[in-house]
Design a protein around this motif. Sequence first.
Motif, PDB file in Angstrom:
ATOM      1  N   LEU A 115       0.781  -1.231  -0.075  1.00  0.00           N
ATOM      2  CA  LEU A 115      -0.081   0.138   0.074  1.00  0.00           C
ATOM      3  C   LEU A 115       0.877   1.389  -0.030  1.00  0.00           C
ATOM      4  CD1 LEU A 115      -2.617   1.341   0.113  1.00  0.00           C
ATOM      5  CD2 LEU A 115      -2.750   1.002   2.507  1.00  0.00           C
ATOM      6  N   ILE A 116       1.865   1.342   0.885  1.00  0.00           N
ATOM      7  CA  ILE A 116       2.586   2.723   1.151  1.00  0.00           C
ATOM      8  C   ILE A 116       3.485   2.852  -0.268  1.00  0.00           C
ATOM      9  CG2 ILE A 116       4.399   3.552   2.141  1.00  0.00           C
ATOM     10  CD1 ILE A 116       3.112   2.704   4.848  1.00  0.00           C
ATOM     11  N   PRO A 117       3.977   1.824  -1.060  1.00  0.00           N
ATOM     12  CA  PRO A 117       4.856   2.079  -2.216  1.00  0.00           C
ATOM     13  C   PRO A 117       4.067   2.611  -3.091  1.00  0.00           C
ATOM     14  CG  PRO A 117       5.591   0.036  -1.111  1.00  0.00           C
ATOM     15  CD  PRO A 117       4.528   0.609  -0.240  1.00  0.00           C
ATOM     16  N   ASP A 152     -11.285   1.698  -4.103  1.00  0.00           N
ATOM     17  CA  ASP A 152     -10.771   0.518  -4.962  1.00  0.00           C
ATOM     18  C   ASP A 152      -9.699  -0.213  -3.976  1.00  0.00           C
ATOM     19  OD1 ASP A 152     -10.612  -1.567  -7.192  1.00  0.00           O
ATOM     20  OD2 ASP A 152      -9.004  -0.344  -7.428  1.00  0.00           O
ATOM     21  N   LEU A 153      -8.578   0.780  -3.685  1.00  0.00           N
ATOM     22  CA  LEU A 153      -7.434   0.540  -3.179  1.00  0.00           C
ATOM     23  C   LEU A 153      -7.637  -0.153  -1.993  1.00  0.00           C
ATOM     24  CD1 LEU A 153      -4.480   1.371  -4.234  1.00  0.00           C
ATOM     25  CD2 LEU A 153      -4.565   3.136  -2.441  1.00  0.00           C
ATOM     26  N   PHE A 212      -9.283  -7.187   0.852  1.00  0.00           N
ATOM     27  CA  PHE A 212      -9.340  -8.400   0.270  1.00  0.00           C
ATOM     28  C   PHE A 212      -8.186  -9.433   0.529  1.00  0.00           C
ATOM     29  CE2 PHE A 212      -9.472 -11.472  -3.182  1.00  0.00           C
ATOM     30  CZ  PHE A 212     -10.846 -11.957  -3.219  1.00  0.00           C
ATOM     31  N   ASP A 213      -6.746  -8.748   0.300  1.00  0.00           N
ATOM     32  CA  ASP A 213      -5.657  -9.647   0.600  1.00  0.00           C
ATOM     33  C   ASP A 213      -5.643  -9.981   1.861  1.00  0.00           C
ATOM     34  OD1 ASP A 213      -5.112  -9.448  -2.176  1.00  0.00           O
ATOM     35  OD2 ASP A 213      -3.413  -8.007  -1.998  1.00  0.00           O
ATOM     36  N   ASN A 214      -5.811  -9.023   2.668  1.00  0.00           N
ATOM     37  CA  ASN A 214      -5.738  -9.180   4.331  1.00  0.00           C
ATOM     38  C   ASN A 214      -6.455 -10.489   4.812  1.00  0.00           C
ATOM     39  OD1 ASN A 214      -5.012  -6.410   6.295  1.00  0.00           O
ATOM     40  ND2 ASN A 214      -4.006  -7.090   4.439  1.00  0.00           N
ATOM     41  N   ILE A 215      -7.964 -10.426   4.223  1.00  0.00           N
ATOM     42  CA  ILE A 215      -8.636 -11.628   4.742  1.00  0.00           C
ATOM     43  C   ILE A 215      -8.522 -12.736   4.147  1.00  0.00           C
ATOM     44  CG2 ILE A 215     -10.686 -10.937   3.005  1.00  0.00           C
ATOM     45  CD1 ILE A 215     -11.075 -12.043   6.643  1.00  0.00           C
ATOM     46  N   LEU A 241      -3.293  -6.262  -4.373  1.00  0.00           N
ATOM     47  CA  LEU A 241      -2.919  -4.863  -4.139  1.00  0.00           C
ATOM     48  C   LEU A 241      -1.432  -4.989  -4.784  1.00  0.00           C
ATOM     49  CD1 LEU A 241      -3.434  -2.029  -3.197  1.00  0.00           C
ATOM     50  CD2 LEU A 241      -2.448  -3.059  -1.059  1.00  0.00           C
ATOM     51  N   LEU A 242      -1.019  -4.655  -5.999  1.00  0.00           N
ATOM     52  CA  LEU A 242       0.116  -4.465  -6.573  1.00  0.00           C
ATOM     53  C   LEU A 242       0.095  -3.136  -7.523  1.00  0.00           C
ATOM     54  CD1 LEU A 242       0.626  -8.217  -7.836  1.00  0.00           C
ATOM     55  CD2 LEU A 242       1.762  -6.991  -5.655  1.00  0.00           C
ATOM     56  N   PRO A 243       1.025  -2.582  -7.733  1.00  0.00           N
ATOM     57  CA  PRO A 243       1.400  -1.487  -8.562  1.00  0.00           C
ATOM     58  C   PRO A 243       0.592  -1.487  -9.862  1.00  0.00           C
ATOM     59  CG  PRO A 243       3.461  -1.708  -7.309  1.00  0.00           C
ATOM     60  CD  PRO A 243       2.505  -3.061  -7.115  1.00  0.00           C
ATOM     61  N   SER A 244       0.680  -2.701 -10.409  1.00  0.00           N
ATOM     62  CA  SER A 244       0.078  -3.126 -11.806  1.00  0.00           C
ATOM     63  C   SER A 244      -1.274  -3.001 -11.736  1.00  0.00           C
ATOM     64  CB  SER A 244       0.634  -4.185 -12.270  1.00  0.00           C
ATOM     65  OG  SER A 244       0.314  -5.460 -11.422  1.00  0.00           O
ATOM     66  N   PHE A 245      -1.818  -2.939 -10.558  1.00  0.00           N
ATOM     67  CA  PHE A 245      -3.288  -3.317 -10.230  1.00  0.00           C
ATOM     68  C   PHE A 245      -3.857  -4.321 -11.047  1.00  0.00           C
ATOM     69  CE2 PHE A 245      -2.764   1.153  -8.930  1.00  0.00           C
ATOM     70  CZ  PHE A 245      -3.234   1.358  -7.691  1.00  0.00           C
ATOM     71  N   PRO A 246      -3.587  -5.608 -10.863  1.00  0.00           N
ATOM     72  CA  PRO A 246      -4.055  -6.743 -11.742  1.00  0.00           C
ATOM     73  C   PRO A 246      -5.476  -6.772 -11.783  1.00  0.00           C
ATOM     74  CG  PRO A 246      -3.058  -7.357  -9.657  1.00  0.00           C
ATOM     75  CD  PRO A 246      -2.764  -6.083  -9.647  1.00  0.00           C
TER      76      PRO A 246
END
Length: 495
Positions: free
Chosen positions: A145-147, A163-164, A170-173, A185-190
């Motif tokens: 998230l921070i990057p 959305d972020l 979603f990744d957390n749960i 949650l990746l810079p590429s927003f897959p």
Amino acid sequence: MNISKTILTNVFIYPKSTKIPRSYPIIGSYFSIKSNINRRIQWTSEIVLSTLPSLTFTLYRPLGHRHIFTANPSNVEHILKTCFHNYQKGYLGKETLKDLLGNGIFNADGEIWKYQRKLASHEFNSKSLRKFIENVVDVELFDRLIPILIMSASQKRILDFQDLLQRFTFDNICMVAYGYDPAYLLPSFPEAKFANAFEEVVRISSDRFNSLAPFIWKLKRILNVGSEKKLRVCATQIRDMAKEMIKQKKERSSYNKRSSDDLLSRFLISSSDEQQNMHDEEFIIDIVISFILAGRDTASAALTWFIWLISKNPEVEKEILKEITNTMTSSLTYDEVKDMPYTHASLCESMRLYPPVPVDTKEAMQDDILPDGTFAKKGTRISYHPYAMGRVEDIWGKDWQAFRPERWLKRDVKTGNWKFVPKDPFVYPVFQAGPRVCLGKDMAFLQMKKVVAGVLPRFRFIPVVVDKGEEPVLIAYLTIKVKGGLMVRIEERTN
């Protein structure tokens, strides 16, 4: 600190003249319901608040169906605790959400519900919460998230923060409950096929709940056409994904009878120990999907509206930053995050005005009379209304429309520090209350406070709607959202 006088988005000074909608034979209040279909949360809240002191009204739907709405704390306690056995999900509620949740914990009653709750409760102890913060949220926050926020600030990009946050939660749960990392949650927003399918099923299921003529969606389901065809396709995608999670967990053999490292492992261990019908694969899939719904949508909704309110109330933001600066180290440890009274109060205040689940519905199993004298006939849908309850002047005072965390706090006489003072859960049922009180309440607060402490001292969030002189629009499915997302500009703080 000065109390902000900002009038909040979608917050109204409730109209004393609002009348309960007129009802007609056969069609009931069809015309009023139809005209307010896109703002049903605000509309029903207005009506409830205009019925003071009862805070209860009965809406007549077509074909003689009655629906009771209440913001009366005595009624809420009666429904959620005193007569808990008489107010259940019921046939209509379970049938409406069956394609999404099946017999999962949030769509079950009786022994099936008790069994799931008992097993799940073991995953919400102090040891598990500490592990959640240190092993799951930290990775998602600092490595992902921070990057993304740093990159967006440097490039002056506008991001959909809603959305972020949904990707983040979603990744957390998935990680904490199932040991599975979808890496959305990746810079590429897959492309989040699973999450998008989930969103579509939630939307259509919500439309089912609020349908003026339920037989229409049931007929469409039989014929497999329109929105029901789309729901079936998306639900199949979701269940296939959940099935894959379970398959991978079994192949890794990462669970055993001596220890379980996540919620899915615990249910799989139980499944292998007990030969009951409820332990088939479809039932485990129901459980997986239910906890994804709870972990993804509620926390992200709460944080989205929190960021909006903070942007409108710089005095509150300043106090939160002061608390973080005075109590936090760079590592943001579990114990530090746990003890943040002003931030905790700010989140409670945000959810008072924008509860993630704005209305929750039960069904009367037998005839009953509510404490305020309202008759609840067997089969009647009864909704308690947290969104309206956060706006009751007699409970919150004449300044109820102000975003004021201090209403949750008092000063410690000896130290002068803030001390958080919780409200009666039947006055503030944001996390439900009674036997069904939310198991993940502490986990949700830890997650939200970790995010706030991690990003707020470093970044300033400026909603685009502010630049345009507009305000976000509230929409409600099973949880509330910002229509079209909360678009924000991100600036790194210079100090």
